[in-house]
Design a protein around this motif. Sequence first.
Motif, PDB file in Angstrom:
ATOM      1  N   THR A  73     -18.707  29.851 -42.398  1.00  0.00           N
ATOM      2  CA  THR A  73     -18.140  29.167 -41.223  1.00  0.00           C
ATOM      3  C   THR A  73     -17.254  27.996 -41.611  1.00  0.00           C
ATOM      4  O   THR A  73     -16.416  27.574 -40.836  1.00  0.00           O
ATOM      5  CB  THR A  73     -19.241  28.657 -40.283  1.00  0.00           C
ATOM      6  OG1 THR A  73     -20.090  27.764 -40.998  1.00  0.00           O
ATOM      7  CG2 THR A  73     -20.056  29.794 -39.706  1.00  0.00           C
ATOM      8  N   HIS A  74     -17.447  27.464 -42.795  1.00  0.00           N
ATOM      9  CA  HIS A  74     -16.649  26.349 -43.317  1.00  0.00           C
ATOM     10  C   HIS A  74     -16.875  25.057 -42.527  1.00  0.00           C
ATOM     11  O   HIS A  74     -17.273  24.050 -43.074  1.00  0.00           O
ATOM     12  CB  HIS A  74     -15.162  26.705 -43.379  1.00  0.00           C
ATOM     13  CG  HIS A  74     -14.316  25.640 -43.999  1.00  0.00           C
ATOM     14  ND1 HIS A  74     -14.522  25.207 -45.287  1.00  0.00           N
ATOM     15  CD2 HIS A  74     -13.296  24.903 -43.512  1.00  0.00           C
ATOM     16  CE1 HIS A  74     -13.664  24.255 -45.567  1.00  0.00           C
ATOM     17  NE2 HIS A  74     -12.909  24.047 -44.516  1.00  0.00           N
ATOM     18  N   ALA A  90      -8.265  26.910 -39.721  1.00  0.00           N
ATOM     19  CA  ALA A  90      -8.854  26.009 -38.720  1.00  0.00           C
ATOM     20  C   ALA A  90      -9.362  26.798 -37.511  1.00  0.00           C
ATOM     21  O   ALA A  90     -10.482  26.568 -37.037  1.00  0.00           O
ATOM     22  CB  ALA A  90      -7.824  24.974 -38.278  1.00  0.00           C
ATOM     23  N   ARG A  91      -8.551  27.732 -37.022  1.00  0.00           N
ATOM     24  CA  ARG A  91      -8.959  28.521 -35.853  1.00  0.00           C
ATOM     25  C   ARG A  91     -10.156  29.407 -36.161  1.00  0.00           C
ATOM     26  O   ARG A  91     -11.091  29.502 -35.366  1.00  0.00           O
ATOM     27  CB  ARG A  91      -7.781  29.372 -35.363  1.00  0.00           C
ATOM     28  CG  ARG A  91      -6.712  28.558 -34.673  1.00  0.00           C
ATOM     29  CD  ARG A  91      -5.544  29.426 -34.262  1.00  0.00           C
ATOM     30  NE  ARG A  91      -4.424  28.590 -33.814  1.00  0.00           N
ATOM     31  CZ  ARG A  91      -3.191  29.006 -33.732  1.00  0.00           C
ATOM     32  NH1 ARG A  91      -2.870  30.245 -34.063  1.00  0.00           N
ATOM     33  NH2 ARG A  91      -2.232  28.200 -33.310  1.00  0.00           N
ATOM     34  N   ALA A  92     -10.108  30.081 -37.307  1.00  0.00           N
ATOM     35  CA  ALA A  92     -11.220  30.966 -37.684  1.00  0.00           C
ATOM     36  C   ALA A  92     -12.508  30.171 -37.839  1.00  0.00           C
ATOM     37  O   ALA A  92     -13.586  30.621 -37.418  1.00  0.00           O
ATOM     38  CB  ALA A  92     -10.895  31.698 -38.981  1.00  0.00           C
ATOM     39  N   SER A  93     -12.414  28.963 -38.428  1.00  0.00           N
ATOM     40  CA  SER A  93     -13.600  28.119 -38.596  1.00  0.00           C
ATOM     41  C   SER A  93     -14.190  27.728 -37.248  1.00  0.00           C
ATOM     42  O   SER A  93     -15.413  27.758 -37.064  1.00  0.00           O
ATOM     43  CB  SER A  93     -13.248  26.849 -39.379  1.00  0.00           C
ATOM     44  OG  SER A  93     -12.852  27.173 -40.682  1.00  0.00           O
ATOM     45  N   LEU A  94     -13.315  27.373 -36.295  1.00  0.00           N
ATOM     46  CA  LEU A  94     -13.799  26.997 -34.961  1.00  0.00           C
ATOM     47  C   LEU A  94     -14.429  28.181 -34.240  1.00  0.00           C
ATOM     48  O   LEU A  94     -15.463  28.044 -33.580  1.00  0.00           O
ATOM     49  CB  LEU A  94     -12.651  26.419 -34.132  1.00  0.00           C
ATOM     50  CG  LEU A  94     -12.218  25.005 -34.502  1.00  0.00           C
ATOM     51  CD1 LEU A  94     -10.977  24.600 -33.707  1.00  0.00           C
ATOM     52  CD2 LEU A  94     -13.348  23.998 -34.262  1.00  0.00           C
ATOM     53  N   VAL A  95     -13.812  29.361 -34.365  1.00  0.00           N
ATOM     54  CA  VAL A  95     -14.373  30.556 -33.716  1.00  0.00           C
ATOM     55  C   VAL A  95     -15.745  30.883 -34.303  1.00  0.00           C
ATOM     56  O   VAL A  95     -16.704  31.153 -33.569  1.00  0.00           O
ATOM     57  CB  VAL A  95     -13.409  31.762 -33.873  1.00  0.00           C
ATOM     58  CG1 VAL A  95     -14.094  33.070 -33.491  1.00  0.00           C
ATOM     59  CG2 VAL A  95     -12.163  31.555 -33.018  1.00  0.00           C
ATOM     60  N   LEU A  96     -15.852  30.838 -35.634  1.00  0.00           N
ATOM     61  CA  LEU A  96     -17.125  31.128 -36.278  1.00  0.00           C
ATOM     62  C   LEU A  96     -18.180  30.086 -35.919  1.00  0.00           C
ATOM     63  O   LEU A  96     -19.341  30.426 -35.671  1.00  0.00           O
ATOM     64  CB  LEU A  96     -16.945  31.195 -37.798  1.00  0.00           C
ATOM     65  CG  LEU A  96     -16.209  32.428 -38.315  1.00  0.00           C
ATOM     66  CD1 LEU A  96     -15.844  32.254 -39.786  1.00  0.00           C
ATOM     67  CD2 LEU A  96     -17.047  33.688 -38.132  1.00  0.00           C
ATOM     68  N   LEU A  97     -17.765  28.812 -35.869  1.00  0.00           N
ATOM     69  CA  LEU A  97     -18.703  27.759 -35.488  1.00  0.00           C
ATOM     70  C   LEU A  97     -19.165  27.949 -34.047  1.00  0.00           C
ATOM     71  O   LEU A  97     -20.344  27.826 -33.737  1.00  0.00           O
ATOM     72  CB  LEU A  97     -18.055  26.379 -35.666  1.00  0.00           C
ATOM     73  CG  LEU A  97     -18.934  25.171 -35.323  1.00  0.00           C
ATOM     74  CD1 LEU A  97     -20.168  25.129 -36.212  1.00  0.00           C
ATOM     75  CD2 LEU A  97     -18.145  23.879 -35.442  1.00  0.00           C
ATOM     76  N   GLY A  98     -18.210  28.271 -33.153  1.00  0.00           N
ATOM     77  CA  GLY A  98     -18.563  28.527 -31.756  1.00  0.00           C
ATOM     78  C   GLY A  98     -19.530  29.686 -31.629  1.00  0.00           C
ATOM     79  O   GLY A  98     -20.506  29.624 -30.866  1.00  0.00           O
ATOM     80  N   GLY A  99     -19.272  30.762 -32.382  1.00  0.00           N
ATOM     81  CA  GLY A  99     -20.181  31.907 -32.371  1.00  0.00           C
ATOM     82  C   GLY A  99     -21.565  31.540 -32.869  1.00  0.00           C
ATOM     83  O   GLY A  99     -22.573  31.974 -32.308  1.00  0.00           O
TER      84      GLY A  99
END
Length: 198
Positions: free
Chosen positions: A110-111, A165-174
């Motif tokens: 998730t970074h 940045a977007r992928a990290s936010l999506v993974l964190l949200g998930g």
Amino acid sequence: MIGLETVTALIAKEGLAILAPIALLEGPIVTVIAAWLASRGLLDIWSVTLVVIAADIAGDMLYYAIGRWGLNRLPQSWLMKMGLNRARLAALAGHFHHKGGRTLVIGKITHSAGAPILVAAGLARMSIWRFFWVNTLATIPKSLFFVALGYTLGSAYSQIDNWIARASLVLLGGLVLFGVGWVLRRSVKTGLRMGGKP
């Protein structure tokens, strides 16, 4: 954060000497930029790969140390103010004892959740050797992915930075949604058990 153009110019000029400390702080995008510079013949790709892996592991060990030898040394009253009472610390220790490896891998993927998880591992007093080996095994493929991305598509590093940045936010949200769902499901099961038929 230093601007990406500045980072690129610094690495191009100073090479591996500046890459290590910047990679320690910035992570994936610095790996992408350094690999792109290697594709242009300004750096050696194998040296870049070794440096970014070592810097990533060193940064993670630093976060672990903050949890284990920093936060753990705070007075108990301060820990209580942060919501870290003995019961929660014991639960955290139990979690990292049984599921620490999985949790570290999730943090690495998730970074954006990485730093809190690394600090929590130290706070939970996860075995330093287990932490080191699991974290290293998770770091190597992640770093290799960003090296390959930079080597092939690194000229678009500004766009790649946005993707990261977007992928990290999506993974964190998930991850947050999964956590909330898990807590709610557990609460419902506990409620059913307590209010069930005698």
